[in-house]
Scaffold this motif. Structure first.
Motif, PDB file in Angstrom:
ATOM      1  N   CYS A  98     -10.563  48.355  29.077  1.00 40.13           N
ATOM      2  CA  CYS A  98     -11.475  47.229  28.866  1.00 40.13           C
ATOM      3  C   CYS A  98     -11.123  46.074  29.804  1.00 40.13           C
ATOM      4  N   THR A 136     -23.956  56.802  23.108  1.00 32.46           N
ATOM      5  CA  THR A 136     -22.715  56.133  23.498  1.00 32.46           C
ATOM      6  C   THR A 136     -21.926  55.726  22.259  1.00 32.46           C
ATOM      7  N   GLN A 177     -15.610  55.363  27.012  1.00 34.25           N
ATOM      8  CA  GLN A 177     -16.320  56.211  26.056  1.00 34.25           C
ATOM      9  C   GLN A 177     -15.425  57.347  25.561  1.00 34.25           C
ATOM     10  N   ASP A 205     -15.080  53.869  35.041  1.00 24.86           N
ATOM     11  CA  ASP A 205     -14.321  53.111  34.037  1.00 24.86           C
ATOM     12  C   ASP A 205     -15.044  53.090  32.697  1.00 24.86           C
ATOM     13  N   GLU A 206     -16.349  52.918  32.720  1.00 21.42           N
ATOM     14  CA  GLU A 206     -17.125  52.894  31.473  1.00 21.42           C
ATOM     15  C   GLU A 206     -17.096  54.254  30.788  1.00 21.42           C
ATOM     16  N   ARG A 207     -17.118  55.302  31.585  1.00 19.74           N
ATOM     17  CA  ARG A 207     -17.047  56.650  31.008  1.00 19.74           C
ATOM     18  C   ARG A 207     -15.682  56.889  30.376  1.00 19.74           C
ATOM     19  N   LEU A 225     -23.366  55.294  33.770  1.00 17.29           N
ATOM     20  CA  LEU A 225     -22.038  54.729  33.527  1.00 17.29           C
ATOM     21  C   LEU A 225     -21.145  54.847  34.753  1.00 17.29           C
ATOM     22  N   SER A 226     -20.323  53.822  34.962  1.00 20.81           N
ATOM     23  CA  SER A 226     -19.305  53.889  36.007  1.00 20.81           C
ATOM     24  C   SER A 226     -18.154  54.761  35.512  1.00 20.81           C
TER      25      SER A 226
END
Length: 264
Positions: free
Chosen positions: A210, A125, A38, A33-35, A30-31
């Protein structure tokens, strides 16, 4: 059921600390931002579990206490135990049992969606909860509107009860229970209002991370709009109750003045 589900989500927990996350290796995929997404999504379900636990304390420790329970007033031998009347009990706790049941239903839906996602992907996730949250706002959150709309009666009742020494003694004794975590009784009564006003903020935190116009953003935006509508209804209900109270006060004052003039 409540303990079983809430045990999966520890207070003030973080997603990356959840059992199985580090071991899965997903953190490396995960990047940043993605983390963050989450973590923001996990905060929604984790905080709902905390909310449900606190509502259960309010009901199990305070509402169901013998001194507050309607059952003690139905037994002549227990009349001296009750410290509130049936009307005072209703005004004090309002529809908190409905609120607790609704919170449980929401947490159960969120948890089952997570379990389904985990079974399908094999990854720990967090799934997209936007549809569940929008459904909750549109179809289930009315119990929060009712609670917030009736809080004027709760506040007036609590203010009057604070003048009773025996009521204060019972409250202090109940507050000392370890499960209350040193929180005062009035703070538990504020839980529904605090939760329903916090939910749009939690949803907004996910939206900020997002991609604009992505399916996730659009879904959470719909949930955000629906949840803010519930918050407005809560606010309007509380204002309406205050207006009615003021009109009743003015009417009583006018009746008193007319009565005085009639006797002059």
């Amino acid at each position: 059921m409540i303990t079983e589900i809430t045990a999966c989500y520890q207070p003030r927990g973080l997603w990356y600390q959840k059992p199985g996350v580090a071991e899965s290796g997903v953190l490396l995929q995960l990047s940043d931002d993605e983390r963050k997404i989450q973590e923001a999504v996990y905060e929604i379900i984790c905080s709902e579990a905390t909310h449900l636990r606190s509502l259960s304390v309010l009901i199990n420790v305070f509402k169901n206490a013998q001194e507050f329970s309607s059952a003690s007033r139905h037994n002549p031998s227990d009349v001296s135990v009750a410290v509130v009347s049936q009307q005072e009990e209703r005004n004090l706790f309002l529809n908190v049992v409905d609120v607790r049941n609704t919170s449980l239903a929401l947490l159960k839906d969120l948890h089952e969606r997570y379990e389904q996602h985990h079974a399908e992907t094999g990854l720990p996730t967090m799934p997209d909860f936007s549809g569940i949250l929008e459904y909750f706002a549109v179809n289930q959150a009315k119990v929060y509107v009712k609670y917030c709309s009736d809080q004027l009666f709760q506040e007036k009742t609590l203010s009057g009860l604070k003048e009773r020494k025996r009521f204060q003694e019972v409250i202090r004794r109940l507050e000392t229970q370890k499960i209350c975590e040193q929180l005062p009784f009035p703070s538990y009564l504020m839980l529904p209002m605090q939760r329903i006003t916090r939910l749009p903020l939690l949803i907004g935190a996910v939206m900020k991370r997002c991609e604009p116009n992505s399916p996730e953003y659009i879904g959470y935006n719909a949930a955000f709009v629906a949840m803010n509508k519930v918050v407005r209804e809560c606010d309007e209900g509380a204002k309406r109750a205050n207006c009615i109270e003021e009109l009743c006060r003015i009417d009583a004052l006018l009746r008193l003045q007319r009565g005085i003039r009639c006797h002059e």
